[in-house]
Enzyme design. Structure first.
Site, PDB file in Angstrom:
ATOM      1  N   LYS A   1       0.831  -1.215   0.000  1.00  0.00           N
ATOM      2  CA  LYS A   1       0.000   0.000   0.000  1.00  0.00           C
ATOM      3  C   LYS A   1       0.858   1.255   0.000  1.00  0.00           C
ATOM      4  O   LYS A   1       0.621   2.185  -0.760  1.00  0.00           O
ATOM      5  CB  LYS A   1      -0.934   0.024   1.239  1.00  0.00           C
ATOM      6  CG  LYS A   1      -1.841  -1.191   1.354  1.00  0.00           C
ATOM      7  CD  LYS A   1      -2.817  -1.062   2.511  1.00  0.00           C
ATOM      8  CE  LYS A   1      -2.201  -1.048   3.905  1.00  0.00           C
ATOM      9  NZ  LYS A   1      -1.545  -2.313   4.297  1.00  0.00           N
TER      10      LYS A   1
ATOM     11  N   ARG B   1      -9.454   0.913   9.128  1.00  0.00           N
ATOM     12  CA  ARG B   1      -9.122  -0.477   9.447  1.00  0.00           C
ATOM     13  C   ARG B   1     -10.259  -1.165  10.188  1.00  0.00           C
ATOM     14  O   ARG B   1     -10.135  -2.345  10.514  1.00  0.00           O
ATOM     15  CB  ARG B   1      -7.872  -0.508  10.321  1.00  0.00           C
ATOM     16  CG  ARG B   1      -6.567  -0.781   9.566  1.00  0.00           C
ATOM     17  CD  ARG B   1      -5.462  -0.656  10.584  1.00  0.00           C
ATOM     18  NE  ARG B   1      -4.246  -1.359  10.296  1.00  0.00           N
ATOM     19  CZ  ARG B   1      -3.148  -0.800   9.777  1.00  0.00           C
ATOM     20  NH1 ARG B   1      -3.162   0.451   9.405  1.00  0.00           N
ATOM     21  NH2 ARG B   1      -2.044  -1.499   9.647  1.00  0.00           N
TER      22      ARG B   1
ATOM     23  N   ARG C   1      11.893  -5.891   4.886  1.00  0.00           N
ATOM     24  CA  ARG C   1      11.612  -4.489   4.534  1.00  0.00           C
ATOM     25  C   ARG C   1      12.456  -3.481   5.336  1.00  0.00           C
ATOM     26  O   ARG C   1      12.680  -3.653   6.519  1.00  0.00           O
ATOM     27  CB  ARG C   1      10.121  -4.250   4.816  1.00  0.00           C
ATOM     28  CG  ARG C   1       9.692  -2.823   4.712  1.00  0.00           C
ATOM     29  CD  ARG C   1       8.213  -2.727   4.574  1.00  0.00           C
ATOM     30  NE  ARG C   1       7.486  -2.847   5.831  1.00  0.00           N
ATOM     31  CZ  ARG C   1       6.171  -2.662   5.932  1.00  0.00           C
ATOM     32  NH1 ARG C   1       5.460  -2.394   4.857  1.00  0.00           N
ATOM     33  NH2 ARG C   1       5.581  -2.757   7.094  1.00  0.00           N
TER      34      ARG C   1
ATOM     35  N   ARG D   1      11.230  -1.198  10.904  1.00  0.00           N
ATOM     36  CA  ARG D   1      10.180  -0.942  11.884  1.00  0.00           C
ATOM     37  C   ARG D   1      10.224  -1.953  13.020  1.00  0.00           C
ATOM     38  O   ARG D   1      10.472  -3.135  12.802  1.00  0.00           O
ATOM     39  CB  ARG D   1       8.812  -1.021  11.193  1.00  0.00           C
ATOM     40  CG  ARG D   1       8.522   0.210  10.375  1.00  0.00           C
ATOM     41  CD  ARG D   1       7.303   0.059   9.544  1.00  0.00           C
ATOM     42  NE  ARG D   1       6.164  -0.540  10.219  1.00  0.00           N
ATOM     43  CZ  ARG D   1       4.941  -0.569   9.706  1.00  0.00           C
ATOM     44  NH1 ARG D   1       4.711  -0.022   8.534  1.00  0.00           N
ATOM     45  NH2 ARG D   1       3.955  -1.140  10.363  1.00  0.00           N
TER      46      ARG D   1
ATOM     47  N   ARG E   1      -0.647  -8.714  13.607  1.00  0.00           N
ATOM     48  CA  ARG E   1      -1.192  -7.713  12.668  1.00  0.00           C
ATOM     49  C   ARG E   1      -2.077  -8.389  11.627  1.00  0.00           C
ATOM     50  O   ARG E   1      -3.112  -7.855  11.236  1.00  0.00           O
ATOM     51  CB  ARG E   1      -0.040  -6.949  12.004  1.00  0.00           C
ATOM     52  CG  ARG E   1       0.578  -5.906  12.936  1.00  0.00           C
ATOM     53  CD  ARG E   1       2.012  -5.599  12.575  1.00  0.00           C
ATOM     54  NE  ARG E   1       2.174  -4.891  11.337  1.00  0.00           N
ATOM     55  CZ  ARG E   1       3.329  -4.826  10.664  1.00  0.00           C
ATOM     56  NH1 ARG E   1       4.409  -5.437  11.134  1.00  0.00           N
ATOM     57  NH2 ARG E   1       3.410  -4.141   9.568  1.00  0.00           N
TER      58      ARG E   1
END
Ligand code: AMP
Length: 213
Positions: free
Chosen positions: A13, A87, A126, A160, A171
């Site tokens: 996203k 969300r 990531r 992160r 998550r």
């Protein structure tokens, strides 16, 4: 034009939102980025949300709706890309109300289709540039060998705190329990469009461009 990018963590996203910002002059509104900024600057709200985020749980609707409300009060000529918001169904209702209050509406909800195995490997690989937010991936788009961001030249790569397998599992659970019902919600409103999220970045942005026209 106002759009939502909907999909589980790691669906791409943020990457697609940045491309849309550059190509269409839209503004990315990422509640995750806003919450991380609140933590970094040590605000009261940042302290409240820190543990919740690190566990991979959702922060309260009240907090994130408040963050979005503030941003909608600014200039929105180019339109917004909602990334990681809404969300929950309550957030989706609130977004509809807020947009109506500003005399505008949602034009499309783009759902990014991915499988969970791909998400785990994407997320654990990531990193981002701390200065400009450029996204890197150890497997598909490694950080440049000279240690400088290819977009802005800074040398401040970050990972992160919640990009680890345990938080990611939580998550994903939150996504399937609380966020995936939004697929039915926006389908019923006639706003939902699917793109395959697993292709190359360019293929995904071409699919999005085709939808947006
Ligand atoms: P993200 O960067 O979108 O993956 O968000 C990182 C974390 O911030 C999430 O795991 C949640 O803890 C929190 N968060 C971000 N956006 C929302 C939202 N719309 N509602 C609730 N929590 C959120």
């Amino acid at each position: 034009m106002n759009i939502i990018l909907l999909g589980p963590p790691g669906a791409g996203k943020g990457t697609q939102a940045r491309i849309l910002e550059e190509s269409r002059g839209m503004v990315q509104l990422s509640t995750g980025d806003m919450l991380r900024a609140a933590r970094t600057s040590g605000t009261e709200m940042g302290k409240i949300v820190a543990d919740v985020m690190d566990r991979g749980d959702l922060v309260t609707d009240e907090i994130v709706i408040g963050l979005i409300e503030e941003k909608l009060n600014g200039d929105h000529a180019g339109g917004f890309i909602f990334d990681g918001f809404p969300r929950t169904l309550a957030q989706a209702d609130a977004l509809g109300d807020l947009l109506a209050k500003h005399g505008t509406k949602l034009d499309a909800v783009i759902a990014m289709e991915v499988n969970d195995d791909a998400l785990v490997s994407r997320i654990t690989a990531r990193s981002t540039c701390g200065a400009c937010g450029e996204v890197y991936n150890d497997l598909t788009k490694p950080q440049p060998a000279d240690g400088k961001c290819s977009n802005c030249g800074a040398s401040d790569f970050r990972r992160r705190a919640d990009d680890n397998e345990e938080s990611l599992r939580q998550r994903l659970m939150e996504y399937y329990k609380k966020t995936s019902p939004l697929i039915g919600y926006y389908h019923a409103k006639g706003d939902l469009q699917w793109v395959p999220g697993l292709g190359e970045i360019d293929e995904v942005s071409a699919a999005i461009a085709e939808i947006l026209g």
